[in-house]
Design an enzyme around this catalytic site. Structure first.
Site, PDB file in Angstrom:
ATOM      1  N   LYS A  14       0.835  -1.214   0.000  1.00 23.11           N
ATOM      2  CA  LYS A  14       0.000   0.000   0.000  1.00 23.11           C
ATOM      3  C   LYS A  14       0.866   1.259   0.000  1.00 23.11           C
ATOM      4  CE  LYS A  14      -1.533   1.684   3.986  1.00 23.11           C
ATOM      5  NZ  LYS A  14      -1.529   3.058   4.501  1.00 23.11           N
ATOM      6  N   ASN A  15       1.813   1.333   0.929  1.00 24.92           N
ATOM      7  CA  ASN A  15       2.562   2.583   1.082  1.00 24.92           C
ATOM      8  C   ASN A  15       3.440   2.883  -0.129  1.00 24.92           C
ATOM      9  OD1 ASN A  15       1.366   3.103   3.488  1.00 24.92           O
ATOM     10  ND2 ASN A  15       3.108   2.507   4.770  1.00 24.92           N
ATOM     11  N   CYS A  41      -4.517   8.358   9.794  1.00 26.72           N
ATOM     12  CA  CYS A  41      -4.865   7.766  11.086  1.00 26.72           C
ATOM     13  C   CYS A  41      -4.392   8.662  12.231  1.00 26.72           C
ATOM     14  CB  CYS A  41      -4.205   6.398  11.221  1.00 26.72           C
ATOM     15  SG  CYS A  41      -5.066   5.099  10.338  1.00 26.72           S
ATOM     16  N   ARG A  95       1.407  14.907  13.294  1.00 24.00           N
ATOM     17  CA  ARG A  95       2.129  14.505  12.081  1.00 24.00           C
ATOM     18  C   ARG A  95       2.475  15.761  11.289  1.00 24.00           C
ATOM     19  NH1 ARG A  95      -0.471   8.933   9.897  1.00 24.00           N
ATOM     20  NH2 ARG A  95       1.533   8.740   8.877  1.00 24.00           N
ATOM     21  N   ASP A 129       4.574   0.341  12.020  1.00 19.93           N
ATOM     22  CA  ASP A 129       3.304  -0.172  11.490  1.00 19.93           C
ATOM     23  C   ASP A 129       3.029  -1.623  11.905  1.00 19.93           C
ATOM     24  OD1 ASP A 129       2.845   2.265  10.363  1.00 19.93           O
ATOM     25  OD2 ASP A 129       3.203   1.655   8.293  1.00 19.93           O
ATOM     26  N   ARG A 134      -8.447   0.263   4.954  1.00 17.61           N
ATOM     27  CA  ARG A 134      -7.453   1.211   4.435  1.00 17.61           C
ATOM     28  C   ARG A 134      -6.182   0.494   4.031  1.00 17.61           C
ATOM     29  NH1 ARG A 134      -7.357   6.853   7.531  1.00 17.61           N
ATOM     30  NH2 ARG A 134      -5.868   7.091   5.844  1.00 17.61           N
TER      31      ARG A 134
END
Ligand code: UD1
Length: 430
Positions: A22-23, A116, A121, A305, A397
């Site tokens: 995903k990232n 999230c 951030r 993660d 997600r």
């Protein structure tokens, strides 16, 4: 939001083939804006974050399609460089469009990103670096207006190896006059993947995977067909789920080397991990001994993660495990929920001290963010009795059909839908 009903106690058995990370895909979609030609990304998962990123690309005037497997993007007609707040708020990685948009259009208006809730951030590293390249930036509350008409290569030193900032600056600098260097760059495999795609598109970048990246500006980029790296966090989550439940699972189309920091923790413990170039088989038939002290840190160290998931596992290990979260300041959303299932965890500032219990007990819990959701599912799969995990849309997600994957491995998990989610494919078939 939807919920899972999970009857815990089944061992997991079978094989799972992973899709692209995903990232990585999120950054590679941003890179597609750099060219007027087609970019094809192979074997991508159907995830809400990816759908949202494609919506942003389409809102710029580009054309993005997903056929259930591959993503096709043509950004020839992209022209809108004013990214809407509603879309930006859907995911943190919306901010990683800033670099490529500035490289191609020399101007952009963006909002501070969403994502999230795992702590503050900030985006100061991204903005300081862009200023260093000559970009003029005006900040107005959560709105950022950039003029890159005078952008050129420069030497940048990051105060922290931010993944997103490394990706953003690589893409901003790719067509800038002269040479750019990024010192203290992030070394995550997703940065390497971006370098590989950009170079395939005609860029001249080297050093990704080390802390010094150099970018020689080129005039123009062209299209490419690219297969992104497999998802290391999805792989790690499955490995941890097997350790929590027992069983034997083989994960294919993965890169074991990317989760070495997880394997290191499992040395001399009551499980077996076999791996080849792109395959892992994990076997476990009972309780593990306490894990060595764990610190999350930038790659190649243990990934933040996977911290919620390893916390869920540690609560089942015989003895006491200490886990220190060093990347995000507020990433213990899962602790209160795990406690409802019987976990014994004491959090002191950035460190969780976890005393092992025999097994979780079924309870009603709520996913507070993506990886928190994965951790709760792992705990519920182990638990004696029935658990309800609320708000599992967070899990969509980052995990494609999580419940189907786990069902395929023998888990007793049912999704109760509040309203039917449209799949990424359906959204883009319209
Ligand atoms: C990416 C990943 C995310 C992962 C994280 C760390 C994506 C889409 N997301 O997020 O899943 O958890 O890397 O591996 O790829 N920071 C600053 N100023 C900045 C930028 C970051 O202080 O300008 C701080 C952050 O607050 C955080 C740390 O740096 O404490 C790491 O953030 P960063 O590496 O930028 O993470 P993301 O790229 O947002």
């Amino acid at each position: 939001m939807d919920k899972y009903i999970i009857h815990g106690g089944n061992k997991l058995k079978g094989t799972v083939a992973l899709k692209a990370a995903k990232n990585s895909v999120l950054a590679l979609i941003a890179a597609s804006v750099l060219t007027e030609e087609d970019v094809v990304l192979k074997n991508c998962p159907d995830l809400v974050d990816i759908a949202n990123k494609l919506k942003i690309i389409n809102s710029m005037g580009a054309k993005a399609l997903y056929n259930g497997k591959d993503i096709f993007i043509n950004a020839k007609n992209a022209s809108n460089t004013d990214i809407s707040n509603t879309l930006a708020k859907t995911l943190r990685s919306s901010f990683v469009l800033l670099g490529p948009v500035l490289a191609r259009f020399k101007r952009a208006k963006v909002y501070l990103p969403g994502g999230c809730d795992i702590g503050a951030r900030p985006v100061d590293i991204h903005l300081d670096a862009l200023r260093k390249l000559g970009v003029r930036i005006t900040e107005n509350k959560n709105r950022i207006i950039c003029d890159a008409s005078a952008m050129k290569g420069g030497d940048i030193v990051f105060k922290y190896p931010s993944v997103g900032a490394t990706q953003n600056i690589m893409m901003a600098a790719v067509c800038a006059d002269g040479k750019t260097t990024i010192s203290n760059a992030a070394k995550e495999p997703e940065v390497n993947d971006l370098q590989n795609l950009l170079n395939m598109m005609g860029a001249k970048i080297e050093g990704a995977g080390t802390s010094l990246i150099s970018i020689e500006g080129v005039r123009k980029l062209h299209g490419a067909i690219y297969k992104p790296i497999p998802d290391r966090i999805a792989a790690g989550t499955l490995v941890i789920a097997v350790l929590a439940c027992g069983g034997e699972v083989t994960v294919t189309n993965c890169c074991p080397y990317h989760i070495f920091s997880l394997f290191e923790l499992l040395k001399n413990n009551y499980c077996s991990v076999d791996y080849g170039d792109d395959i892992i088989t994990i076997k476990s038939d009972g309780r593990l001994a306490a894990l060595p002290d764990i610190f999350t840190d930038p790659y190649p160290y243990f990934p933040t993660d996977l911290q919620p998931q390893i916390t869920a596992l540690s609560a089942l290990c015989y003895g006491t495990t200490r886990i220190t979260e060093k990347v995000f300041e507020k990433r213990f959303n899962h602790v209160k929920e795990l406690e409802k299932m019987g976990a014994q965890i004491y959090v002191n500032d950035k460190t969780a001290i976890i005393r092992g219990i025999d097994e979780y007990k079924g309870a009603e819990v709520t996913a507070r963010d993506l990886r928190c959701g994965a951790a709760l599912v792992i705990a519920a799969l182990n638990a004696k009795g029935i658990s309800i995990v609320n708000d599992v849309d967070y899990i969509d997600r980052g995990y494609e059909n999580f419940e189907e994957t786990l069902k395929g491995l023998g888990a007793d998990i049912t999704r109760v839908r509040e309203c039917r989610r449209k799949s990424l494919k359906k959204i883009f078939d319209k």
